[in-house]
Design a protein around this motif. Structure first.
Motif, PDB file in Angstrom:
ATOM      1  N   PRO A   1       7.289  40.018  36.777  1.00 11.03           N
ATOM      2  CA  PRO A   1       6.951  38.876  35.915  1.00 11.03           C
ATOM      3  C   PRO A   1       7.022  39.167  34.425  1.00 11.03           C
ATOM      4  N   ASP A   2       6.828  40.456  34.048  1.00 10.68           N
ATOM      5  CA  ASP A   2       6.813  40.819  32.635  1.00 10.68           C
ATOM      6  C   ASP A   2       8.119  41.476  32.194  1.00 10.68           C
ATOM      7  N   MET A   3       9.190  41.294  32.941  1.00 13.60           N
ATOM      8  CA  MET A   3      10.433  42.007  32.648  1.00 13.60           C
ATOM      9  C   MET A   3      11.083  41.597  31.334  1.00 13.60           C
ATOM     10  N   PHE A   4      10.672  40.463  30.776  1.00 12.71           N
ATOM     11  CA  PHE A   4      11.201  40.056  29.481  1.00 12.71           C
ATOM     12  C   PHE A   4      10.141  40.139  28.380  1.00 12.71           C
TER      13      PHE A   4
ATOM     14  N   ASN B   1       9.955  20.996  31.005  1.00 14.22           N
ATOM     15  CA  ASN B   1       9.643  22.380  30.670  1.00 14.22           C
ATOM     16  C   ASN B   1       8.407  22.892  31.396  1.00 14.22           C
ATOM     17  N   GLN B   2       7.495  22.008  31.722  1.00  9.43           N
ATOM     18  CA  GLN B   2       6.258  22.448  32.352  1.00  9.43           C
ATOM     19  C   GLN B   2       6.337  22.482  33.871  1.00  9.43           C
ATOM     20  N   TYR B   3       7.106  21.590  34.485  1.00  9.10           N
ATOM     21  CA  TYR B   3       6.967  21.398  35.931  1.00  9.10           C
ATOM     22  C   TYR B   3       8.179  21.790  36.777  1.00  9.10           C
ATOM     23  N   VAL B   4       9.372  21.842  36.210  1.00  9.94           N
ATOM     24  CA  VAL B   4      10.556  22.084  37.032  1.00  9.94           C
ATOM     25  C   VAL B   4      10.803  23.583  37.179  1.00  9.94           C
ATOM     26  N   ALA B   5      10.993  24.007  38.416  1.00  8.27           N
ATOM     27  CA  ALA B   5      11.247  25.412  38.737  1.00  8.27           C
ATOM     28  C   ALA B   5      11.825  25.460  40.151  1.00  8.27           C
ATOM     29  N   ASP B   6      11.880  26.640  40.724  1.00  6.96           N
ATOM     30  CA  ASP B   6      12.433  26.825  42.064  1.00  6.96           C
ATOM     31  C   ASP B   6      11.430  26.336  43.100  1.00  6.96           C
TER      32      ASP B   6
ATOM     33  N   GLN C   1      21.875  34.800  33.623  1.00  9.14           N
ATOM     34  CA  GLN C   1      21.095  33.629  34.025  1.00  9.14           C
ATOM     35  C   GLN C   1      19.604  33.905  34.150  1.00  9.14           C
ATOM     36  N   LEU C   2      19.198  35.148  34.341  1.00 12.49           N
ATOM     37  CA  LEU C   2      17.765  35.389  34.519  1.00 12.49           C
ATOM     38  C   LEU C   2      16.984  35.153  33.233  1.00 12.49           C
ATOM     39  N   THR C   3      17.675  35.054  32.100  1.00  9.57           N
ATOM     40  CA  THR C   3      16.971  34.669  30.870  1.00  9.57           C
ATOM     41  C   THR C   3      16.631  33.186  30.858  1.00  9.57           C
ATOM     42  N   ASP C   4      17.038  32.451  31.890  1.00  9.46           N
ATOM     43  CA  ASP C   4      16.584  31.064  32.037  1.00  9.46           C
ATOM     44  C   ASP C   4      15.177  30.989  32.612  1.00  9.46           C
ATOM     45  N   PHE C   5      14.655  32.108  33.088  1.00 13.04           N
ATOM     46  CA  PHE C   5      13.241  32.151  33.452  1.00 13.04           C
ATOM     47  C   PHE C   5      12.388  32.118  32.178  1.00 13.04           C
TER      48      PHE C   5
ATOM     49  N   ASN D   1       8.049  28.409  35.973  1.00 15.46           N
ATOM     50  CA  ASN D   1       9.366  29.033  35.909  1.00 15.46           C
ATOM     51  C   ASN D   1       9.292  30.519  35.591  1.00 15.46           C
ATOM     52  N   ALA D   2       8.204  31.170  35.948  1.00 18.49           N
ATOM     53  CA  ALA D   2       8.063  32.606  35.737  1.00 18.49           C
ATOM     54  C   ALA D   2       8.951  33.377  36.710  1.00 18.49           C
ATOM     55  N   VAL D   3       9.274  34.601  36.336  1.00 20.55           N
ATOM     56  CA  VAL D   3      10.143  35.449  37.161  1.00 20.55           C
ATOM     57  C   VAL D   3       9.415  35.891  38.421  1.00 20.55           C
ATOM     58  N   GLU D   4      10.120  35.827  39.561  1.00 18.13           N
ATOM     59  CA  GLU D   4       9.650  36.401  40.818  1.00 18.13           C
ATOM     60  C   GLU D   4      10.845  36.922  41.595  1.00 18.13           C
ATOM     61  N   PRO D   5      10.664  37.962  42.405  1.00 12.29           N
ATOM     62  CA  PRO D   5      11.773  38.485  43.205  1.00 12.29           C
ATOM     63  C   PRO D   5      12.375  37.413  44.105  1.00 12.29           C
ATOM     64  N   GLY D   6      13.702  37.295  44.091  1.00 20.81           N
ATOM     65  CA  GLY D   6      14.393  36.335  44.933  1.00 20.81           C
ATOM     66  C   GLY D   6      14.378  34.910  44.435  1.00 20.81           C
ATOM     67  N   LYS D   7      13.707  34.647  43.340  1.00 25.23           N
ATOM     68  CA  LYS D   7      13.568  33.296  42.811  1.00 25.23           C
ATOM     69  C   LYS D   7      14.799  32.903  41.997  1.00 25.23           C
ATOM     70  N   ARG D   8      15.075  31.604  41.972  1.00 22.76           N
ATOM     71  CA  ARG D   8      16.180  31.076  41.184  1.00 22.76           C
ATOM     72  C   ARG D   8      15.608  30.441  39.912  1.00 22.76           C
ATOM     73  N   PRO D   9      16.137  30.789  38.740  1.00 24.13           N
ATOM     74  CA  PRO D   9      15.599  30.221  37.503  1.00 24.13           C
ATOM     75  C   PRO D   9      15.905  28.737  37.366  1.00 24.13           C
ATOM     76  N   ARG D  10      15.042  28.048  36.638  1.00 23.28           N
ATOM     77  CA  ARG D  10      15.287  26.640  36.338  1.00 23.28           C
ATOM     78  C   ARG D  10      16.609  26.505  35.590  1.00 23.28           C
ATOM     79  N   SER D  11      17.306  25.416  35.841  1.00 18.50           N
ATOM     80  CA  SER D  11      18.586  25.164  35.189  1.00 18.50           C
ATOM     81  C   SER D  11      18.629  23.750  34.639  1.00 18.50           C
ATOM     82  N   SER D  12      19.318  23.580  33.525  1.00 17.70           N
ATOM     83  CA  SER D  12      19.563  22.240  32.989  1.00 17.70           C
ATOM     84  C   SER D  12      20.788  21.594  33.621  1.00 17.70           C
ATOM     85  N   MET D  13      21.578  22.366  34.363  1.00 19.77           N
ATOM     86  CA  MET D  13      22.794  21.818  34.969  1.00 19.77           C
ATOM     87  C   MET D  13      22.448  20.685  35.928  1.00 19.77           C
TER      88      MET D  13
END
Length: 596
Positions: A134-137, A351-356, A446-450, A463-475
């Motif tokens: 979670p603190d990798m950035f 920004n607050q609610y959308v994530a994997d 792409q992991l900087t999208d976390f 949208n915090a980092v977790e193993p195997g998780k996909r970061p939020r995207s604007s696409m």
């Protein structure tokens, strides 16, 4: 066992319009596509005219570079489907527009099947490795890394997903062999092609740190020791070899040794070495699901589910239904005020609610709940207000994540002769991704999208980092249907966080202001990022700019200008109208054009 129609009936919320003259629409919630049978397509359009037969559909491609369009048309000419052509388009974009997308990145795709009306959403979003923290950035003091430092780091690389996703779509909806889809891109990589102006501009450097990465310098330095320039012939034989291997071995080629081994090695090098291992690649799988849809002006707008931010686009359109923007027009400052204020509300919630959704509870239904949308819409006033905070939709609460990302992304649309459609947004995240290459292609960042910060005041960030998780995207690729469920448009755009504003602007222009697709795309861009309003200030008429200033909106140039919208409109008489964004190098071309 309940039927598909029964299940769908149970799985939607009815949106009550604020204007009785509009037909009630439905917001379809997430579901697994394979659990439900195909809906019956509508047989007539709103005028009562018969739907055009498959043989009347004009096949074509809209993409960010002519060579990518030609690659797609070549596949269509050989009897390929939209899903087949999408593979060829992406393979070519990775060569001619590597600053924006490539086989080392990720994507979201919507597929429309003309014979059944079936809409399928595919996610090829990258995943974080099992060793992600979670603190990798964060730095040694616990502060977020600078953006420019993080995007070139090895820990920014996620498991690539675009080609496995395209493989899943092509396996389900394709007609040609996988191996037959790479001829054009292999030929261009090995024989060479004229360097486009945009590629030359980004290869020459500038404010992007990737231009200083040795891989970028080596790849784009010609035999004379100079950086490639627009118009010269450039070859990327390593990319051609990678595509040859992929054509032979299939869509998981990059996830398997020896290429996966090379990706792991390159990502594990400093600065900020990553933790990717082979098990991360072995575990990767694209996701296939139903789209989520919402109503706007008697139309149904469909987008991919989270971690795409398409739900935010639907929310913004729902907010605009509480205004009279459709009674105004592009020369009315109040219309742009309404657009800007709805954008602010949308971004605050997004920004607050959308994530994997595989890791956190994303309140999709809550964000689109009619009562909640009506409550939020009350904040759209007669002039620009202060920056709104996120609301409290029905569902769980999360801490805010207010970072706005800038990305290297592309969008394309393919229509085949049977009327099947692919609309796809694809990305390596920032310009040239991390700037690190393997086999002639760039590794994504792409992991900087976390979120760089895992929690705020003790409250977790969705949208915090977790193993195997996909970061939020604007696409957010888009399909639009009329009241009779006839497909009327497919579109999308690159642009990082601004993708949502670009797509919304085009939909408003097309549906609310009844512009042609090209004119809707050509409208000036206006993007609200935090407290500020950015966009193409000089493209607004002077009286509109003056009127906006009087309403509290001073549009600043310099950001929010690099859209790359591509789309197609289907008319009731069978005509297919394609369009490309003049801000980039894209074109729309049909199979008839090619043969002619």
């Amino acid at each position: 066992m309940p039927s598909c129609k029964d299940s769908a009936r149970q799985a939607h919320l009815t949106v009550h319009r604020i204007r009785p003259r509009r037909v009630l629409m439905s917001i379809f919630l997430l579901g697994i596509l394979t659990a439900c049978a195909t809906p019956e397509p509508a047989s007539v359009d709103g005028s009562g005219a018969p739907r055009p037969s498959a043989g009347e559909v004009t096949a074509g491609v809209a993409a960010a570079h002519p060579l990518a369009v030609e690659a797609g048309l070549d596949v269509l000419a050989r009897g390929g489907t939209a899903a087949d052509a999408a593979v060829a388009v992406q393979a070519m974009l990775g060569l001619v527009e590597p600053q924006s997308s490539g086989i080392g990145g990720g994507a979201f795709l919507l597929h429309y099947a003309a014979d059944s009306g079936e809409i399928t959403a595919f996610s090829g979003r990258e995943t974080a490795p099992a060793g992600a923290e979670p603190d990798m950035f964060l730095d040694a003091e616990g502060e977020p890394l600078s953006w420019f430092e993080a995007i070139v780091g090895g820990r920014a690389v996620g498991v690539t997903g675009v080609m496995p996703m395209l493989g899943a779509a092509q396996q389900r909806f394709g007609a040609l062999p996988w191996s037959a889809l790479f001829d054009a891109s292999i030929g261009a990589a090995e024989d060479g092609f004229e360097v486009p102006q945009r590629l030359a501009r980004f290869a020459a450097g500038g404010r992007w740190p990737q231009a200083e990465v040795p891989d970028v310098i080596e790849l784009f330095t010609n035999a004379e020791g100079e950086t490639i320039s627009a118009g010269e012939i450039w070859r990327n034989p390593a990319y051609g070899q990678t595509l040859r291997r992929m054509a032979e071995r299939g869509p998981r080629t990059l996830l398997e040794p020896p290429i996966s081994t090379r990706i792991i090695e390159r990502a594990s090098q400093p600065p900020l070495p990553g933790t990717l291992v082979q098990a991360d690649f072995d575990a990767y799988a694209p996701v296939m699901s139903e789209a989520i849809c919402g109503g706007f002006l008697d139309h149904r707008v469909c987008v991919p589910p989270p971690p795409s931010s398409g739900v935010a686009l639907l929310q913004m359109l729902a907010l605009l239904e509480h205004t009279d923007i459709d009674q105004r027009g592009p020369d009315d400052p109040v219309a742009w005020l309404q657009f800007a204020e709805a954008s602010r509300l949308m971004y605050a919630d997004r920004n607050q609610y959308v994530a994997d959704p595989a890791f956190v509870d994303v309140p999709v239904a809550g964000l689109l709940d009619p009562a909640y949308v009506a409550e939020r819409a009350e904040l759209i006033g007669d002039r620009a207000g202060s920056l709104p905070e996120a609301g409290s939709p029905p569902g769980l609460a999360w801490a805010p994540d207010d970072r706005f990302r800038h990305t290297g992304t592309s969008h394309f649309v393919v229509v085949d002769a049977a009327g099947n459609v692919v609309t796809m947004t694809t990305s390596v995240e920032s310009i040239f991704g991390t700037g690190r290459t393997v086999g002639g292609f760039f590794l994504n960042n792409q992991l900087t999208d976390f979120s760089f910060v895992p929690e705020v005041d003790g409250v977790p960030v969705a949208n915090a980092v977790e193993p195997g998780k996909r970061p939020r995207s604007s696409m957010s690729p888009v399909l639009v249907f009329d009241v009779d469920d006839r497909l009327v448009a497919a579109l999308g755009s690159p642009g990082g966080s601004a993708i949502l504003a670009y797509n919304a602007k085009t939909i408003v222009g097309l549906l609310a202001w009844e512009l042609s697709l090209q004119d809707a795309i050509d409208l000036p861009n206006l993007v609200t990022l935090g407290e500020n309003f950015f966009g193409e200030a000089s493209k607004f008429p002077e009286d509109v700019r003056t009127g906006l200033v009087e309403l509290g909106i001073d549009v600043q140039p310099g950001r929010g200008e690099e859209s790359g919208l591509h789309g197609v409109v289907f008319h009731a008489d069978g005509r297919v109208e394609g369009a490309a964004d003049p801000r980039r190098e894209g074109i729309w071309r049909t199979l008839v054009d090619q043969e002619g």
